[in-house]
Design a protein around this motif. Sequence first.
Motif, PDB file in Angstrom:
ATOM      1  N   ALA A 292       0.836  -1.199   0.000  1.00 33.06           N
ATOM      2  CA  ALA A 292       0.000   0.000   0.000  1.00 33.06           C
ATOM      3  C   ALA A 292       0.873   1.253   0.000  1.00 33.06           C
ATOM      4  CB  ALA A 292      -0.940   0.006   1.206  1.00 33.06           C
ATOM      5  N   GLY A 293       2.059   1.147   0.542  1.00 36.29           N
ATOM      6  CA  GLY A 293       2.989   2.278   0.570  1.00 36.29           C
ATOM      7  C   GLY A 293       3.830   2.404  -0.682  1.00 36.29           C
ATOM      8  N   PHE A 294       3.479   1.662  -1.717  1.00 37.89           N
ATOM      9  CA  PHE A 294       4.212   1.702  -2.983  1.00 37.89           C
ATOM     10  C   PHE A 294       3.244   2.089  -4.091  1.00 37.89           C
ATOM     11  CE2 PHE A 294       6.142  -0.446  -6.741  1.00 37.89           C
ATOM     12  CZ  PHE A 294       7.349   0.235  -6.741  1.00 37.89           C
ATOM     13  N   PRO A 295       3.059   3.394  -4.330  1.00 34.06           N
ATOM     14  CA  PRO A 295       2.099   3.829  -5.349  1.00 34.06           C
ATOM     15  C   PRO A 295       2.469   3.266  -6.720  1.00 34.06           C
ATOM     16  CG  PRO A 295       2.887   5.695  -4.080  1.00 34.06           C
ATOM     17  CD  PRO A 295       3.724   4.513  -3.702  1.00 34.06           C
ATOM     18  N   THR A 296       1.445   2.954  -7.485  1.00 31.19           N
ATOM     19  CA  THR A 296       1.649   2.394  -8.810  1.00 31.19           C
ATOM     20  C   THR A 296       0.625   2.965  -9.773  1.00 31.19           C
ATOM     21  OG1 THR A 296       1.867   0.309 -10.032  1.00 31.19           O
ATOM     22  CG2 THR A 296       0.170   0.391  -8.340  1.00 31.19           C
ATOM     23  N   GLY A 297       0.927   2.887 -11.040  1.00 29.50           N
ATOM     24  CA  GLY A 297      -0.032   3.281 -12.049  1.00 29.50           C
ATOM     25  C   GLY A 297      -1.183   2.291 -12.090  1.00 29.50           C
ATOM     26  N   VAL A 298      -2.299   2.715 -12.662  1.00 26.39           N
ATOM     27  CA  VAL A 298      -3.482   1.864 -12.743  1.00 26.39           C
ATOM     28  C   VAL A 298      -3.743   1.540 -14.209  1.00 26.39           C
ATOM     29  CG1 VAL A 298      -5.933   1.639 -12.171  1.00 26.39           C
ATOM     30  CG2 VAL A 298      -4.421   2.981 -10.691  1.00 26.39           C
ATOM     31  N   ALA A 299      -3.988   0.280 -14.469  1.00 26.24           N
ATOM     32  CA  ALA A 299      -4.267  -0.180 -15.826  1.00 26.24           C
ATOM     33  C   ALA A 299      -5.488  -1.085 -15.812  1.00 26.24           C
ATOM     34  CB  ALA A 299      -3.070  -0.944 -16.374  1.00 26.24           C
ATOM     35  N   ILE A 300      -6.109  -1.199 -16.957  1.00 27.32           N
ATOM     36  CA  ILE A 300      -7.153  -2.192 -17.162  1.00 27.32           C
ATOM     37  C   ILE A 300      -6.659  -3.113 -18.266  1.00 27.32           C
ATOM     38  CG2 ILE A 300      -9.523  -2.623 -17.940  1.00 27.32           C
ATOM     39  CD1 ILE A 300     -10.301   0.029 -16.590  1.00 27.32           C
ATOM     40  N   VAL A 301      -6.590  -4.401 -17.929  1.00 25.98           N
ATOM     41  CA  VAL A 301      -6.179  -5.417 -18.892  1.00 25.98           C
ATOM     42  C   VAL A 301      -7.440  -5.945 -19.554  1.00 25.98           C
ATOM     43  CG1 VAL A 301      -5.086  -7.673 -19.192  1.00 25.98           C
ATOM     44  CG2 VAL A 301      -4.146  -6.038 -17.544  1.00 25.98           C
ATOM     45  N   THR A 302      -7.430  -6.007 -20.884  1.00 27.88           N
ATOM     46  CA  THR A 302      -8.586  -6.498 -21.624  1.00 27.88           C
ATOM     47  C   THR A 302      -8.163  -7.621 -22.576  1.00 27.88           C
ATOM     48  OG1 THR A 302      -8.324  -4.821 -23.356  1.00 27.88           O
ATOM     49  CG2 THR A 302      -9.805  -4.283 -21.519  1.00 27.88           C
ATOM     50  N   ALA A 303      -9.125  -8.440 -22.933  1.00 29.64           N
ATOM     51  CA  ALA A 303      -8.906  -9.527 -23.883  1.00 29.64           C
ATOM     52  C   ALA A 303     -10.263  -9.912 -24.461  1.00 29.64           C
ATOM     53  CB  ALA A 303      -8.260 -10.735 -23.195  1.00 29.64           C
ATOM     54  N   VAL A 304     -10.223 -10.691 -25.528  1.00 32.97           N
ATOM     55  CA  VAL A 304     -11.441 -11.158 -26.175  1.00 32.97           C
ATOM     56  C   VAL A 304     -11.410 -12.679 -26.203  1.00 32.97           C
ATOM     57  CG1 VAL A 304     -12.782 -11.113 -28.312  1.00 32.97           C
ATOM     58  CG2 VAL A 304     -11.546  -9.079 -27.583  1.00 32.97           C
ATOM     59  N   ASP A 305     -12.510 -13.309 -25.777  1.00 33.00           N
ATOM     60  CA  ASP A 305     -12.533 -14.779 -25.771  1.00 33.00           C
ATOM     61  C   ASP A 305     -12.819 -15.327 -27.170  1.00 33.00           C
ATOM     62  OD1 ASP A 305     -15.330 -14.724 -26.157  1.00 33.00           O
ATOM     63  OD2 ASP A 305     -15.770 -15.141 -24.046  1.00 33.00           O
ATOM     64  N   ARG A 306     -12.847 -16.635 -27.298  1.00 37.53           N
ATOM     65  CA  ARG A 306     -13.018 -17.265 -28.622  1.00 37.53           C
ATOM     66  C   ARG A 306     -14.376 -16.976 -29.246  1.00 37.53           C
ATOM     67  NH1 ARG A 306     -12.917 -22.511 -25.522  1.00 37.53           N
ATOM     68  NH2 ARG A 306     -10.722 -22.416 -25.999  1.00 37.53           N
ATOM     69  N   ASN A 307     -15.344 -16.514 -28.435  1.00 42.04           N
ATOM     70  CA  ASN A 307     -16.663 -16.146 -28.957  1.00 42.04           C
ATOM     71  C   ASN A 307     -16.767 -14.668 -29.297  1.00 42.04           C
ATOM     72  OD1 ASN A 307     -17.681 -18.798 -28.646  1.00 42.04           O
ATOM     73  ND2 ASN A 307     -17.951 -18.397 -26.456  1.00 42.04           N
ATOM     74  N   GLY A 308     -15.653 -13.935 -29.155  1.00 43.49           N
ATOM     75  CA  GLY A 308     -15.649 -12.507 -29.464  1.00 43.49           C
ATOM     76  C   GLY A 308     -16.154 -11.632 -28.336  1.00 43.49           C
ATOM     77  N   ARG A 309     -16.354 -12.201 -27.149  1.00 46.33           N
ATOM     78  CA  ARG A 309     -16.832 -11.419 -26.001  1.00 46.33           C
ATOM     79  C   ARG A 309     -15.655 -10.730 -25.313  1.00 46.33           C
ATOM     80  NH1 ARG A 309     -20.018 -13.440 -20.532  1.00 46.33           N
ATOM     81  NH2 ARG A 309     -20.089 -11.372 -19.613  1.00 46.33           N
ATOM     82  N   PRO A 310     -15.796  -9.414 -25.041  1.00 41.13           N
ATOM     83  CA  PRO A 310     -14.721  -8.702 -24.353  1.00 41.13           C
ATOM     84  C   PRO A 310     -14.731  -8.960 -22.847  1.00 41.13           C
ATOM     85  CG  PRO A 310     -16.502  -7.182 -24.812  1.00 41.13           C
ATOM     86  CD  PRO A 310     -16.897  -8.517 -25.417  1.00 41.13           C
ATOM     87  N   TRP A 311     -13.547  -9.036 -22.275  1.00 39.43           N
ATOM     88  CA  TRP A 311     -13.365  -9.199 -20.834  1.00 39.43           C
ATOM     89  C   TRP A 311     -12.332  -8.172 -20.378  1.00 39.43           C
ATOM     90  CZ3 TRP A 311     -16.360 -12.449 -18.070  1.00 39.43           C
ATOM     91  CH2 TRP A 311     -17.072 -13.417 -18.778  1.00 39.43           C
TER      92      TRP A 311
END
Length: 181
Positions: free
Chosen positions: A26-45
């Motif tokens: 908690a004392g080590f600030p970090t950047g924030v990211a959102i990891v995304t991917a698409v499954d074999r049915n084309g649905r985004p996660w």
Amino acid sequence: MEVVANPDTIRTAPPSSPEEFRSLMAGFPTGVAIVTAVDRNGRPWGMTCSALCSVSVDPPTLAVGMRAESPTLRAALESDAFTVNLLHAQGRSAAELFASGAPDRFDSTEWSMPEHAAGPHLTEAAHAVADCRITQIVVVGEKRMVFGEVFRVSRLADDDPLLYGSRRYGTWSATQPRSHR
């Protein structure tokens, strides 16, 4: 005074508790990211991720930590690729949304899927995006460290990055004018 560590003592020392470790990090600030991917049915996660680091410049490689049961991890493994969306200061609501587990995340945020993208690009929340192909996976406890070679970088905005530390969001603003290249 010379101090020598005792390898036997170090090897047999019990690990710190999860609470102690969370407090440390908690004392080590970090950047924030959102990891995304698409499954074999084309649905985004997608999922909010602060376990992200640069591994190598040549080849350009990132490592992201994901829970073993994560649907985003499953989608990334199915497509052999993922996208890292680096959030800007106004991306906090997206960070909270993608951390919530809400099933309608992609209905509640602006995103696009450019041709040959590894996953959705969060066009309103991210200042930069990296599309990655998976090169290696390492099991660490209940997490999977997924290494991805970056094959495309997209700059979306010239805003300050969103940070997370001390269990709160913040920003980092330079006191000097920004340099433009």
